[in-house]
Design a protein around this motif. Structure first.
Motif, short mmCIF file in Angstrom:
data_model
loop_
_atom_site.label_atom_id
_atom_site.label_comp_id
_atom_site.label_asym_id
_atom_site.label_seq_id
_atom_site.Cartn_x
_atom_site.Cartn_y
_atom_site.Cartn_z
N UNK A 57 62.87 44.00 0.47
CA UNK A 57 61.68 43.45 -0.19
C UNK A 57 61.22 44.33 -1.34
N UNK A 58 62.13 45.04 -1.97
CA UNK A 58 61.78 45.97 -3.04
C UNK A 58 61.32 45.23 -4.29
N UNK A 59 60.33 45.82 -4.97
CA UNK A 59 59.83 45.28 -6.23
C UNK A 59 59.83 46.37 -7.30
N UNK A 60 60.28 46.02 -8.48
CA UNK A 60 60.30 46.97 -9.59
C UNK A 60 58.90 47.49 -9.90
N UNK A 61 57.89 46.63 -9.78
CA UNK A 61 56.52 47.03 -10.06
C UNK A 61 56.07 48.16 -9.12
N UNK A 62 56.49 48.09 -7.85
CA UNK A 62 56.16 49.17 -6.91
C UNK A 62 56.88 50.45 -7.32
N UNK A 63 58.14 50.34 -7.70
CA UNK A 63 58.90 51.51 -8.12
C UNK A 63 58.29 52.13 -9.38
N UNK A 64 57.84 51.30 -10.32
CA UNK A 64 57.20 51.81 -11.55
C UNK A 64 55.97 52.63 -11.20
N UNK A 65 55.12 52.11 -10.33
CA UNK A 65 53.89 52.81 -9.93
C UNK A 65 54.24 54.09 -9.16
N UNK A 66 55.21 54.01 -8.26
CA UNK A 66 55.63 55.20 -7.51
C UNK A 66 56.18 56.26 -8.45
N UNK A 97 68.33 62.14 -12.92
CA UNK A 97 68.35 60.72 -12.52
C UNK A 97 67.63 60.55 -11.20
N UNK A 98 66.76 59.54 -11.15
CA UNK A 98 65.99 59.26 -9.95
C UNK A 98 66.15 57.80 -9.57
N UNK A 99 66.43 57.55 -8.30
CA UNK A 99 66.42 56.20 -7.75
C UNK A 99 65.19 56.10 -6.86
N UNK A 100 64.19 55.37 -7.34
CA UNK A 100 62.91 55.26 -6.65
C UNK A 100 62.87 53.95 -5.86
N UNK A 101 62.56 54.03 -4.56
CA UNK A 101 62.43 52.81 -3.78
C UNK A 101 61.34 51.90 -4.33
N UNK A 102 61.57 50.61 -4.27
CA UNK A 102 60.61 49.63 -4.77
C UNK A 102 59.58 49.27 -3.72
#
Length: 116
Positions: free
Chosen positions: A28-37, A86-91
């Motif tokens: 259920x990942x969302x790019x918007x959540x990853x951007x804020x995180x 490089x960072x992979x941020x959960x959404x």
């Protein structure tokens, strides 16, 4: 289970799969959540580093399994060359990331976000 003698004859066993809690795909990942995180991570971690400059950019080519890619370019100054991280941020929302074992990846190393 193979004995020492079996291994000498070329009989081996497969190791059990290694499971890293929190590394599974995030459905259920969302790019918007990853951007804020990522903005929060930047303020908390990069904001305290002794750097002349730090820039963050989105790197969609790194996206993988519900984690969204970013590159931090860190400049320490002097004769030190800028470094890309490089960072992979959960959404997921930041509060959820802090309270779970969901892993982020920083230069291919697996990390959890410390509870704040």
């Amino acid at each position: 289970m193979p004995t020492h003698e079996d291994q000498a004859r070329g009989v081996t066993s497969s190791p059990a799969p290694v499971i890293n809690p929190g590394s599974e795909a995030i459905r259920a990942a969302l790019k918007e959540h990853a951007d804020e995180a990522m903005r929060t991570y930047y303020r908390e971690v990069v904001g305290e580093a002794p750097l002349e400059q730090a820039q963050m950019r989105r790197a969609s080519n790194l996206d993988e399994h519900g984690r969204f890619g970013y590159v931090l370019t860190l400049t320490a100054g002097g004769d030190v060359a800028p470094r890309d991280v490089e960072i992979l941020m959960p959404g997921l929302p930041v509060d959820m990331l802090r309270q779970s074992m969901t892993r982020m990846y920083v230069d291919d190393s697996s990390w959890t976000w410390a509870r704040g």
